[in-house]
Design an enzyme around this catalytic site. Structure first.
Site, PDB file in Angstrom:
ATOM      1  N   CYS A  32       0.799  -1.232   0.000  1.00  0.00           N
ATOM      2  CA  CYS A  32       0.000   0.000   0.000  1.00  0.00           C
ATOM      3  C   CYS A  32       0.835   1.288   0.000  1.00  0.00           C
ATOM      4  CB  CYS A  32      -0.977  -0.005   1.177  1.00  0.00           C
ATOM      5  SG  CYS A  32      -2.258  -1.286   1.027  1.00  0.00           S
ATOM      6  N   HIS A  49      -3.169   6.898   4.317  1.00  0.00           N
ATOM      7  CA  HIS A  49      -3.673   5.758   3.550  1.00  0.00           C
ATOM      8  C   HIS A  49      -5.060   5.394   4.066  1.00  0.00           C
ATOM      9  CE1 HIS A  49      -4.128   1.953   1.668  1.00  0.00           C
ATOM     10  NE2 HIS A  49      -3.816   1.225   2.721  1.00  0.00           N
ATOM     11  N   ASN A  82     -10.523   0.711   0.383  1.00  0.00           N
ATOM     12  CA  ASN A  82      -9.060   0.663   0.318  1.00  0.00           C
ATOM     13  C   ASN A  82      -8.644   0.360  -1.119  1.00  0.00           C
ATOM     14  OD1 ASN A  82      -6.343   0.119   0.499  1.00  0.00           O
ATOM     15  ND2 ASN A  82      -6.504  -1.318   2.205  1.00  0.00           N
TER      16      ASN A  82
END
Length: 335
Positions: A116, A256, A286
């Site tokens: 990520c 994030h 996400n």
């Protein structure tokens, strides 16, 4: 020779039109809206349903959005760095496909994969290309078709992921704006806690791996959550201390978008009011490496020249880090 900085001078993004809501997931697995919202804060997520289109399609659309809204000639780009954990193929690189399709010519291009946080890794790499003095414009794209690796029989992971892409243009400048500093970390202790178990050289695809559903995201949520909170918070504190930044100096925190509870914890640790935190996880879920540039795109009209941004992310490996950026332009002037 004056110091060269790498300024973010344009942003773009693309999100597929199709939506999967929590009510949709309730028809697939044993879950409901209250359970998902309480644990991760996600209401819906986007999906690229066309099985013949991969992450490159999303990246191309995001780059085109940047070019069109900011009046950028694709031929002016010197290099392309593509952050992705869901590449079209093991090879060739997705970056080479995208560079060709968006009309950049024979520029250098390559994929990066650091889970990520790949976007913030790629941002620092791109900034260093600019700082070298050899390149003037580097396009950094983060693109993910995470739904291709999402197991819609697993109630623990299927609510989490969505598809999307975001990008930024880095340009050389002598002004005190741009990517000012980055702290990047990794530690392989987390390998088994967040992983796609098969499909790589350590465990090639077989009938057995397919039957065992090892080609989907596997996550031990509680372990990942604890590490994410600690490491994202620590990296933010680290970059603030290195640059003598107080919470009053920070205009925006760009975390994030993995879990709303993680985002809340980071904001509290940094001492930053919640209205200074970019949050869109409820609508997009996400999107892995693409969450941060999608936030920048969505908040672009609010960003002003000189704004101080701290971006932070965490992912598989484990990998994590933070980037300190001084914004280079007034977003309200962009279409």
């Amino acid at each position: 020779m004056n110091k060269i900085n790498a300024a973010i001078t344009a942003v773009g993004a693309y999100l597929p039109e199709d939506v999967i809501t929590n009510d949709d997931l309730e028809k697939m697995v044993d879950t409901n809206d209250e359970w998902i919202m309480t644990r991760v804060g996600i209401k819906e997520r986007r999906i690229l349903r066309d099985k013949n289109k991969g992450a490159s399609y999303l990246a191309i659309r995001a780059a085109q959005d940047l070019f069109e809204r900011h009046g950028i000639d694709p031929k002016s780009i010197d290099g392309l760095i593509l952050a992705t954990n869901s590449s079209d193929y093991h090879f060739p690189s997705t970056a080479s496909i995208v560079a060709h399709e968006i009309g950049c010519g024979d520029i250098f291009s390559f994929d990066m994969q650091a889970a990520c946080p790949t976007f913030i890794y790629a941002l620092e790499v791109g900034a260093n290309f600019i700082r070298s003095g050899r390149y003037s414009k580097i396009l950094v794209i983060a693109t993910e078709k995470m739904t291709a690796f999402t197991d819609y029989t697993d109630r623990a992971t299927c609510p989490l992921f969505g598809d999307g892409a975001g990008c930024v243009l880095l340009e050389a400048t002598e002004e005190e704006v741009g990517v000012m500093d980055a702290v990047l970390h990794s530690n392989g202790i987390g390998k088994d806690h967040l992983i796609m178990k098969a499909g790589g050289s350590a465990c090639p695809a077989t009938h057995e791996t397919v039957d065992n559903r090892w080609h989907y995201v596997y996550q031990e949520g509680q372990v990942v959550f604890k590490h994410a909170v600690v490491d994202m918070c620590n990296s933010c504190v680290e970059i603030m201390e290195r640059n003598n930044l107080s919470h009053d100096d920070i205009t925006w925190v760009v975390p994030h978008q993995a879990n709303l509870r993680i985002i809340d914890a980071v904001a509290r640790r940094m001492g930053v009011p919640y209205e200074k935190v970019m949050v869109n996880i409820e609508r997009y879920g996400n999107t892995s490496s693409a969450t941060i540039p999608i936030c920048l795109w969505e908040w672009e009209h609010k960003l002003k020249k000189g704004d101080v941004l701290v971006m932070t992310s965490f992912g598989a490996g484990f990998t994590w880090g933070a980037v300190y950026v001084k914004w280079a332009y007034d977003g309200s002037t962009v279409r």
